[in-house]
Design an enzyme around this catalytic site. Structure first.
Site, PDB file in Angstrom:
ATOM      1  N   GLU A  99       3.659   1.169   2.844  1.00 19.65           N
ATOM      2  CA  GLU A  99       4.681   2.151   3.034  1.00 19.65           C
ATOM      3  C   GLU A  99       4.171   3.368   4.036  1.00 19.65           C
ATOM      4  O   GLU A  99       3.215   3.892   3.784  1.00 19.65           O
ATOM      5  CB  GLU A  99       5.024   2.768   1.791  1.00 19.65           C
ATOM      6  CG  GLU A  99       6.132   3.841   1.637  1.00 19.65           C
ATOM      7  CD  GLU A  99       6.359   4.708   0.431  1.00 19.65           C
ATOM      8  OE1 GLU A  99       7.337   5.341   0.227  1.00 19.65           O
ATOM      9  OE2 GLU A  99       5.149   4.781  -0.434  1.00 19.65           O
TER      10      GLU A  99
ATOM     11  N   ASP B 135      12.218   4.152  -4.763  1.00 22.88           N
ATOM     12  CA  ASP B 135      12.210   5.337  -4.240  1.00 22.88           C
ATOM     13  C   ASP B 135      13.687   5.923  -4.049  1.00 22.88           C
ATOM     14  O   ASP B 135      14.001   7.068  -4.493  1.00 22.88           O
ATOM     15  CB  ASP B 135      11.571   5.579  -2.891  1.00 22.88           C
ATOM     16  CG  ASP B 135      10.076   5.740  -3.218  1.00 22.88           C
ATOM     17  OD1 ASP B 135       9.581   6.532  -4.036  1.00 22.88           O
ATOM     18  OD2 ASP B 135       9.107   5.464  -2.371  1.00 22.88           O
TER      19      ASP B 135
ATOM     20  N   ASN C   4      14.717   8.399  -6.990  1.00 24.75           N
ATOM     21  CA  ASN C   4      14.502   9.603  -6.481  1.00 24.75           C
ATOM     22  C   ASN C   4      15.837  10.403  -6.236  1.00 24.75           C
ATOM     23  O   ASN C   4      15.512  11.713  -5.957  1.00 24.75           O
ATOM     24  CB  ASN C   4      13.617   9.952  -5.208  1.00 24.75           C
ATOM     25  CG  ASN C   4      12.218   9.577  -5.611  1.00 24.75           C
ATOM     26  OD1 ASN C   4      11.724   9.917  -6.719  1.00 24.75           O
ATOM     27  ND2 ASN C   4      11.459   9.085  -4.551  1.00 24.75           N
TER      28      ASN C   4
ATOM     29  N   ASP D 182      13.791   3.610   8.051  1.00 20.30           N
ATOM     30  CA  ASP D 182      14.816   3.898   9.388  1.00 20.30           C
ATOM     31  C   ASP D 182      16.230   3.087   8.910  1.00 20.30           C
ATOM     32  O   ASP D 182      17.244   3.703   9.303  1.00 20.30           O
ATOM     33  CB  ASP D 182      14.295   3.895  10.663  1.00 20.30           C
ATOM     34  CG  ASP D 182      13.481   5.389  11.081  1.00 20.30           C
ATOM     35  OD1 ASP D 182      13.236   5.952  10.163  1.00 20.30           O
ATOM     36  OD2 ASP D 182      13.206   5.229  12.142  1.00 20.30           O
TER      37      ASP D 182
ATOM     38  N   HIS E 262       0.340   7.095   4.925  1.00 21.64           N
ATOM     39  CA  HIS E 262       0.542   8.166   5.751  1.00 21.64           C
ATOM     40  C   HIS E 262      -0.425   9.450   4.912  1.00 21.64           C
ATOM     41  O   HIS E 262      -0.609  10.402   5.440  1.00 21.64           O
ATOM     42  CB  HIS E 262       1.888   8.745   6.136  1.00 21.64           C
ATOM     43  CG  HIS E 262       2.783   8.873   4.908  1.00 21.64           C
ATOM     44  ND1 HIS E 262       3.425   7.765   4.738  1.00 21.64           N
ATOM     45  CD2 HIS E 262       3.218   9.602   4.181  1.00 21.64           C
ATOM     46  CE1 HIS E 262       4.612   8.072   3.358  1.00 21.64           C
ATOM     47  NE2 HIS E 262       3.992   9.185   3.101  1.00 21.64           N
TER      48      HIS E 262
ATOM     49  N   HIS F 212      16.961   1.298   6.272  1.00 19.30           N
ATOM     50  CA  HIS F 212      17.757   1.868   5.173  1.00 19.30           C
ATOM     51  C   HIS F 212      18.433   3.332   5.426  1.00 19.30           C
ATOM     52  O   HIS F 212      19.371   3.261   4.873  1.00 19.30           O
ATOM     53  CB  HIS F 212      16.598   2.045   3.903  1.00 19.30           C
ATOM     54  CG  HIS F 212      17.149   3.054   2.774  1.00 19.30           C
ATOM     55  ND1 HIS F 212      17.490   4.370   2.723  1.00 19.30           N
ATOM     56  CD2 HIS F 212      18.015   2.394   1.714  1.00 19.30           C
ATOM     57  CE1 HIS F 212      18.038   4.466   1.656  1.00 19.30           C
ATOM     58  NE2 HIS F 212      18.475   3.525   0.930  1.00 19.30           N
ATOM     59  N   HIS F 213      17.907   4.177   5.955  1.00 21.18           N
ATOM     60  CA  HIS F 213      18.647   5.402   6.206  1.00 21.18           C
ATOM     61  C   HIS F 213      19.828   5.394   7.031  1.00 21.18           C
ATOM     62  O   HIS F 213      21.112   6.023   6.753  1.00 21.18           O
ATOM     63  CB  HIS F 213      17.747   6.573   6.749  1.00 21.18           C
ATOM     64  CG  HIS F 213      16.408   6.712   5.736  1.00 21.18           C
ATOM     65  ND1 HIS F 213      16.242   6.428   4.409  1.00 21.18           N
ATOM     66  CD2 HIS F 213      15.357   7.576   6.420  1.00 21.18           C
ATOM     67  CE1 HIS F 213      15.197   6.770   4.196  1.00 21.18           C
ATOM     68  NE2 HIS F 213      14.595   7.504   5.201  1.00 21.18           N
TER      69      HIS F 213
ATOM     70  N   LEU G 111       0.973  -1.044   0.030  1.00 19.61           N
ATOM     71  CA  LEU G 111      -0.021  -0.019   0.039  1.00 19.61           C
ATOM     72  C   LEU G 111       1.007   1.198  -0.019  1.00 19.61           C
ATOM     73  O   LEU G 111       1.691   1.537   0.932  1.00 19.61           O
ATOM     74  CB  LEU G 111      -0.920  -0.053   1.277  1.00 19.61           C
ATOM     75  CG  LEU G 111      -1.661  -1.155   1.499  1.00 19.61           C
ATOM     76  CD1 LEU G 111      -2.535  -1.102   2.851  1.00 19.61           C
ATOM     77  CD2 LEU G 111      -2.589  -1.604   0.322  1.00 19.61           C
ATOM     78  N   ASP G 112       0.950   2.051  -1.083  1.00 20.32           N
ATOM     79  CA  ASP G 112       1.824   3.140  -1.239  1.00 20.32           C
ATOM     80  C   ASP G 112       1.254   4.373  -0.247  1.00 20.32           C
ATOM     81  O   ASP G 112       0.218   4.694  -0.067  1.00 20.32           O
ATOM     82  CB  ASP G 112       1.667   3.732  -2.724  1.00 20.32           C
ATOM     83  CG  ASP G 112       2.338   4.848  -2.733  1.00 20.32           C
ATOM     84  OD1 ASP G 112       3.727   4.622  -2.858  1.00 20.32           O
ATOM     85  OD2 ASP G 112       1.682   5.942  -3.229  1.00 20.32           O
TER      86      ASP G 112
END
Length: 581
Positions: free
Chosen positions: A281, A379, A383, A307, A247, A309-310, A243-244
């Site tokens: 997501e 993403d 991006n 988190d 939020h 990933h970052h 689900l994209d």
């Protein structure tokens, strides 16, 4: 054949099917619905005209043979002959592989992608996660500007092409997850507002007016989204949905849309006897998203964990711009926190947001597989200004470390297509808008966005240039030659270990123990009897693992087991997985 459409604001609705026009009647049982019968068969072209206006595609169209602006077509799902008996594959223990159909192969079709699925079965992944396949303008695009949430992009192969792909995946033992976008629809070919209040000005999203989840008329809009989700799982035998950006689903009603959707999916799973699941997501860092409904949550089965990933990205690259800033202050500390607590921002201050963010996740109640961990996604690659993959930023040794951390961490791992062989091709942002004004706006906007971050205009690829898409296609000759072949062998080895070692799929997040040295840039963690160590520094590092006997299960560079002193001497930019007896 029975036709129906929800058009609550219309005083009259006509159906045009295979060139014949007839008036529909109000449904006496359902307010705002219109219905009628007409002769039709699989492939019949039709559309609806509210208040004698232009004939428009069906909001619930199953097929758009001529693109989002054309007439709809009838689809008889019973005509397809499935070849594979499939009982499903659950999320616990899974390894996902994110795929964009349009660039996985140069042909950019379901059939061409299906021919390459044997590679994934051999690799050791369990599920293919397809990026959105709903119709969008032109031939090539990311898919997040789809407009017909029940239909399949025709250039990919349409409904039958998707079914052939799913059937082939299931024959190889692979589940299929589909990325769906409920938070907005593309601006081009979007005729929903001419039928009813599908959108509301009460809330706004980065893409314009929000989908109407809580204003007048929202009962039918929610049903439209839920029924669409169920159609993918039922008619196409999809195993799960991503689900994209949940939020951006603004919903003030007492029962959140996500809770309604998860209940419907669980009911369908019970009816079909197949495990079905939802992956969100979410930028909220709110455990309620993945908390069962019975415990007061929304009941979504898992979510992406940016988190992790970052933290990993900053530890590998040293980048500190934008949302990386908080993680870059002490990147290994951030990696360690995500490995043991799930979220990095769990009520902590986020300098990027200028406020505190998130809330703690209860490690004793939330199974680790409910969080997805990854080092790259569409993403995080697409991006970037030039769509550069991690392989373009760091050494092969550091890529091996990223793979080791991702594939042995407590989370459900996810790979982005091509990362398993350190693909040398970029993955850039590309579009194929047929509206000249929209096409120009997208191209100009992309250049302005990155010019603000110091990029020269000529260095930012034009999304509308066909060469941008072509550059983004995987090069399938790479896995057969070095250095790509070595990386592919490493991924296969790690995935085999994940499936063979029960400790690596243990759902107990609280059982992961981590040690690290921020200055010397090494990190090690324990999951049961399995020990994983990575050295992100250039020099060898002595890592204390204890005196228990151990054997090497996998190593990027040759390494000896710890001696009597319990120290593992790990070469620079290298990773190892050990089993302590």
């Amino acid at each position: 054949m029975q036709f129906e459409v929800w058009a609550p604001q219309a005083g009259r609705v006509t159906l045009r099917c295979d060139g014949v026009t007839r008036a529909l009647e109000r449904d006496p049982e359902r307010e705002g619905w219109w219905q009628g019968e007409a002769e039709a068969h699989d492939g019949s072209r039709y559309g609806f005209a509210p208040d004698d206006g232009p004939v428009l595609p069906d909001p619930r169209s199953r097929r758009q043979p001529d693109g989002p602006d054309g007439l709809s077509a009838v689809v008889d799902h019973d005509r397809f002959g499935w070849n594979t008996e499939w009982t499903g594959r659950p999320l616990p223990g899974a390894v996902l592989y994110e795929m964009h159909v349009g660039t996985y192969t140069r042909e950019g079709t379901f059939d061409a992608a299906a021919e390459r699925l044997g590679h994934l079965a051999d690799l050791g992944v369990t599920h293919v996660e397809l990026m959105p396949v709903c119709p969008f303008p032109g031939r090539h695009g990311w898919g997040y500007e789809g407009v017909s949430l029940w239909a399949v992009h025709e250039p990919y192969g349409g409904p039958e092409g998707l079914k052939r792909f799913v059937d082939r995946a299931h024959a190889l033992g692979l589940g299929v997850v589909l990325d769906v976008v409920h938070n907005h629809l593309g601006p081009s070919g979007n005729y929903l507002p001419q039928f009813g209040p599908y959108f509301t000005d009460t809330h706004h999203t980065p893409w314009g007016a929000a989908v109407n989840l809580d204003a007048p008329g929202s009962d039918e809009v929610r049903a439209y989204l839920v029924d669409s989700a169920l159609a993918w799982l039922r008619d196409y035998r999809i195993d799960g949905l991503r689900l994209d950006a949940v939020h951006a689903l603004v919903d003030t009603r007492a029962r959140h849309f996500l809770e309604e959707l998860s209940e419907a999916v669980d009911e369908l799973a019970g009816d079909t006897g197949r495990p079905l699941f939802l992956i969100a997501e979410s930028d909220l860092n709110d455990p309620r998203v993945i908390t069962p409904r019975g415990n007061g949550g929304h009941g979504i089965h898992a979510q992406w964990n940016d988190d992790f990933h970052h933290a990993l990205h900053t530890a590998l690259t040293g980048e500190s711009q934008g949302y990386y800033a908080d993680f870059a202050r002490a990147p290994l500390t951030a990696v360690a926190k995500t490995l043991t607590s799930g979220f990095f921002h769990d009520g902590t201050y986020s300098s990027f947001r200028g406020r505190h963010h998130g809330r703690p996740l209860d490690r004793t109640r939330v199974a680790a597989h409910r969080l997805l961990g990854y080092s790259q996604t569409h993403d995080q690659v697409g991006n970037r200004a030039q769509g550069d993959r991690l392989a373009a930023l760091v050494s092969p040794g550091l890529l091996a470390c990223a793979a080791a951390l991702t594939l042995t961490a407590p989370f459900t791992p996810m790979l982005f297509m091509g990362e398993e062989w350190a693909a040398g091709t970029p993955w850039q942002f590309f579009t194929d808008h047929t509206d000249p004004e929209l096409a120009k706006a997208v191209s100009d906007g992309r250049r302005r966005e990155f010019a603000a971050h110091g990029w020269a205009e000529q260095d930012v690829p034009d999304p509308q240039d066909p060469a941008t898409r072509d550059r983004s296609c995987l090069d399938w000759s790479e896995p057969e030659r070095e250095p790509h072949a070595r990386m592919l062998a490493w991924y296969r080895q790690l995935l085999a270990l994940r499936h063979d070692q029960p400790d690596l799929t243990d759902p107990d997040l609280a059982d992961t123990k981590v040690a690290y040295d921020e200055d010397r840039r090494w990190l090690a963690f324990r999951r049961g009897d399995v020990r994983v160590a990575v050295n992100l520094g250039a020099d060898p590092a002595d890592i204390p693992l204890g005196s228990r006997e151990a054997r090497v299960l996998a190593a990027w560079e040759p390494v000896d087991v710890p001696g009597a002193d319990g120290l593992l001497r790990l070469p620079g930019e290298s990773a190892v997985v050990l089993l302590q007896e």
